[in-house]
Design an enzyme around this catalytic site. Structure first.
Site, PDB file in Angstrom:
ATOM      1  N   GLY A  29      47.491  36.332  29.499  1.00 15.74           N
ATOM      2  CA  GLY A  29      46.999  37.370  30.406  1.00 15.74           C
ATOM      3  C   GLY A  29      47.995  38.444  30.801  1.00 15.74           C
ATOM      4  N   GLY A  31      50.658  38.419  32.756  1.00 10.00           N
ATOM      5  CA  GLY A  31      52.077  38.067  32.672  1.00 10.00           C
ATOM      6  C   GLY A  31      52.593  38.152  31.245  1.00 10.00           C
ATOM      7  N   SER A 150      45.841  39.841  44.989  1.00  7.32           N
ATOM      8  CA  SER A 150      44.499  40.200  44.499  1.00  7.32           C
ATOM      9  C   SER A 150      43.734  40.856  45.633  1.00  7.32           C
ATOM     10  CB  SER A 150      43.751  38.940  44.060  1.00  7.32           C
ATOM     11  OG  SER A 150      42.384  39.223  43.843  1.00  7.32           O
ATOM     12  N   TYR A 175      41.074  30.469  46.859  1.00  5.29           N
ATOM     13  CA  TYR A 175      41.737  31.496  46.047  1.00  5.29           C
ATOM     14  C   TYR A 175      42.073  32.722  46.905  1.00  5.29           C
ATOM     15  CZ  TYR A 175      42.663  34.941  42.427  1.00  5.29           C
ATOM     16  OH  TYR A 175      43.258  35.910  41.661  1.00  5.29           O
TER      17      TYR A 175
HETATM   18  N1  LIG Z   1      42.278  38.508  35.970  1.00 10.97           N
HETATM   19  C1  LIG Z   1      41.920  39.033  37.121  1.00 10.97           C
HETATM   20  O1  LIG Z   1      40.824  39.612  37.255  1.00 10.97           O
HETATM   21  C2  LIG Z   1      42.848  38.972  38.302  1.00 10.97           C
HETATM   22  C3  LIG Z   1      42.525  39.715  39.450  1.00 10.97           C
HETATM   23  C4  LIG Z   1      43.374  39.669  40.549  1.00 10.97           C
HETATM   24  C5  LIG Z   1      44.526  38.893  40.502  1.00 10.97           C
HETATM   25  N2  LIG Z   1      44.817  38.160  39.388  1.00 10.97           N
HETATM   26  C6  LIG Z   1      46.049  37.364  39.389  1.00 10.97           C
HETATM   27  O2  LIG Z   1      46.801  37.679  38.241  1.00 10.97           O
HETATM   28  C7  LIG Z   1      47.701  36.599  37.957  1.00 10.97           C
HETATM   29  C8  LIG Z   1      47.683  36.349  36.470  1.00 10.97           C
HETATM   30  O3  LIG Z   1      46.377  35.932  36.089  1.00 10.97           O
HETATM   31  P1  LIG Z   1      45.689  36.344  34.707  1.00 10.97           P
HETATM   32  O4  LIG Z   1      44.470  37.101  35.056  1.00 10.97           O
HETATM   33  O5  LIG Z   1      46.677  36.930  33.776  1.00 10.97           O
HETATM   34  O6  LIG Z   1      45.183  34.895  34.226  1.00 10.97           O
HETATM   35  P2  LIG Z   1      45.669  33.944  33.057  1.00 10.97           P
HETATM   36  O7  LIG Z   1      45.590  34.644  31.755  1.00 10.97           O
HETATM   37  O8  LIG Z   1      44.865  32.709  33.287  1.00 10.97           O
HETATM   38  O9  LIG Z   1      47.205  33.644  33.360  1.00 10.97           O
HETATM   39  C9  LIG Z   1      47.606  32.744  34.352  1.00 10.97           C
HETATM   40  C10 LIG Z   1      49.038  32.324  34.090  1.00 10.97           C
HETATM   41  O10 LIG Z   1      49.433  31.436  35.163  1.00 10.97           O
HETATM   42  C11 LIG Z   1      49.915  30.222  34.607  1.00 10.97           C
HETATM   43  N3  LIG Z   1      49.523  29.086  35.447  1.00 10.97           N
HETATM   44  C12 LIG Z   1      48.289  28.763  35.907  1.00 10.97           C
HETATM   45  N4  LIG Z   1      48.328  27.604  36.579  1.00 10.97           N
HETATM   46  C13 LIG Z   1      49.612  27.163  36.534  1.00 10.97           C
HETATM   47  C14 LIG Z   1      50.290  26.012  37.027  1.00 10.97           C
HETATM   48  N5  LIG Z   1      49.659  25.042  37.688  1.00 10.97           N
HETATM   49  N6  LIG Z   1      51.607  25.898  36.780  1.00 10.97           N
HETATM   50  C15 LIG Z   1      52.282  26.849  36.085  1.00 10.97           C
HETATM   51  N7  LIG Z   1      51.694  27.964  35.593  1.00 10.97           N
HETATM   52  C16 LIG Z   1      50.378  28.110  35.809  1.00 10.97           C
HETATM   53  C17 LIG Z   1      49.263  30.105  33.226  1.00 10.97           C
HETATM   54  O11 LIG Z   1      50.120  29.348  32.393  1.00 10.97           O
HETATM   55  P3  LIG Z   1      49.642  28.042  31.538  1.00 10.97           P
HETATM   56  O12 LIG Z   1      48.254  28.308  31.088  1.00 10.97           O
HETATM   57  O13 LIG Z   1      50.660  27.984  30.414  1.00 10.97           O
HETATM   58  O14 LIG Z   1      49.767  26.923  32.505  1.00 10.97           O
HETATM   59  C18 LIG Z   1      49.193  31.552  32.781  1.00 10.97           C
HETATM   60  O15 LIG Z   1      50.393  31.937  32.142  1.00 10.97           O
HETATM   61  C19 LIG Z   1      47.224  35.422  38.824  1.00 10.97           C
HETATM   62  O16 LIG Z   1      48.107  35.289  39.921  1.00 10.97           O
HETATM   63  C20 LIG Z   1      45.849  35.854  39.295  1.00 10.97           C
HETATM   64  O17 LIG Z   1      45.528  35.293  40.546  1.00 10.97           O
HETATM   65  C21 LIG Z   1      44.009  38.184  38.280  1.00 10.97           C
END
Ligand SMILES: NC(=O)c1ccc[n+]([C@@H]2O[C@H](COP(=O)([O-])OP(=O)(O)OC[C@H]3O[C@@H](n4cnc5c(N)ncnc54)[C@H](OP(=O)(O)O)[C@@H]3O)[C@@H](O)[C@H]2O)c1
Length: 309
Positions: A29, A31, A150, A175
């Site tokens: 995602g 990151g 978020s 969340y």
């Molecule tokens: N996508 C959206 O619409 C959105 C909107 C607002 C905010 N956000 C925020 O953006 C950030 C990144 O999310 P994303 O959308 O890029 O989702 P994502 O693709 O699911 O990425 C999440 C990342 O967090 C890691 N992670 C999750 N649980 C973990 C745990 N227990 N221990 C260690 N690492 C963990 C995952 O690593 P592994 O899979 O390798 O464990 C993955 O690298 C999050 O903080 C999310 O709340 C996202």
């Protein structure tokens, strides 16, 4: 690549050679795209997540463009693993310029961690709080700490007792509350750093509602596949847009002196009233240290009136 995050962030001409970055949650995602972008600009990037194969794939891509990159696995629900991650970063780098607290997720099932607290609050807030505390004295003079919050932070008010318990669990509330904690953490960190005279900045941001990130894994089947296809649809906020906001806050000179602020994408925004409550920020900071059984980080600058950001 068309419009990579560094171009969208207006920093494609910045040379990050010598810059040391830790991007949590960079196996997937937002990151992942941000880590690759920082690598293309020349940074030495530490990739983090739990998925070792995904981490190795990101490191593979990074080493084609950047001199140094490594993957460190750590489950954020495990206090010892977070402490080990901090220790590894301390051992393998001679300082840290960018600490990007991005790992997180929305978790459908109620569960507690070994700490005895609810999982979402632990993974999304307590883990980056602990990681930051353990890395504070490893940060360079003008380091930046950026925390991915978020727009879901709007709604809840601070309720640490409610957030640590699994009674009446609601995934949406847990969340949103954890993302409120991210915004409060970032502003309290900024305030405490400022009170010590530190140049280190701390900001939080909403990356946009991004259907194409791995975040869609939290939706019930068959939605994840359908929803992630939206990433390519014009007008939908893409993973690269979200990564661009993170890269902007980490790299752009336009925000070099900005601290204690909340952004939506690359624009400063006003967070909820609950996220601007200094008493709530201080309470969260103190309660988090107590829950983790650690000394309060930057304790001397935590006193009321020690400097307001
Ligand atoms: N996508 C959206 O619409 C959105 C909107 C607002 C905010 N956000 C925020 O953006 C950030 C990144 O999310 P994303 O959308 O890029 O989702 P994502 O693709 O699911 O990425 C999440 C990342 O967090 C890691 N992670 C999750 N649980 C973990 C745990 N227990 N221990 C260690 N690492 C963990 C995952 O690593 P592994 O899979 O390798 O464990 C993955 O690298 C999050 O903080 C999310 O709340 C996202």
């Amino acid at each position: 690549m068309k419009d990579p995050p560094e171009e969208r962030a207006g920093v494609a001409d910045v040379d990050l050679a010598g810059t040391r970055a830790l991007v949590t949650g960079s196996t997937s995602g937002i990151g992942r795209e941000a880590a690759l972008s920082l690598g293309r600009l020349g940074a030495d990037v530490t990739v983090h997540g739990r998925d070792a194969a995904a981490g190795a794939a990101v490191v593979d891509e990074l080493t084609q463009v950047a001199p140094d990159a490594r993957f460190v696995a750590a489950d954020f629900a495990d206090v010892d693993a977070v402490r080990d991650l901090a220790a590894t970063v301390r051992d393998e780098t001679d300082g840290l310029d960018l600490l990007l607290n991005n790992a997180g997720g929305l978790f459908r099932t109620a569960r507690t961690t070994d700490l005895g607290t609810e999982y979402t609050f632990h993974v999304n807030h307590l883990a980056p709080y602990l990681l930051t505390a353990d890395l504070l004295d490893h940060l360079s003079e003008d380091a930046r700490v950026v925390t991915t919050s978020s727009a879901a932070h709007r709604g809840p008010t601070l309720d640490v007792d409610g957030a640590t318990s699994v009674d009446d669990y609601s995934a949406g509330w847990a969340y949103g509350h954890s993302k409120l904690a991210n915004a409060l953490f970032a502003s309290e960190l900024a305030r405490r750093l400022d009170a010590t005279g530190s140049q280190v900045t701390s900001n939080s941001f909403h990356p946009g509602a991004i259907p194409g990130s791995g975040f869609s894994r939290f939706l019930p089947a068959p939605l994840p596949g359908l929803v992630s296809a939206l990433d390519a649809v014009p007008g939908v906020t893409s993973v690269r847009d979200g990564a661009a906001a993170l890269v902007f806050l980490a790299v752009s000179q336009r925000v070099a002196d900005v601290s204690g602020r909340y952004f939506e994408g690359q624009r400063p925004a006003t967070p909820s009233d609950a996220a601007r409550d200094p008493d709530a920020a201080r309470t969260l900071w103190e309660r988090s240290a107590a829950l983790l059984s650690i000394d309060e980080p930057l304790a001397a600058s935590g006193r009321p009136g020690a400097a307001d950001v």
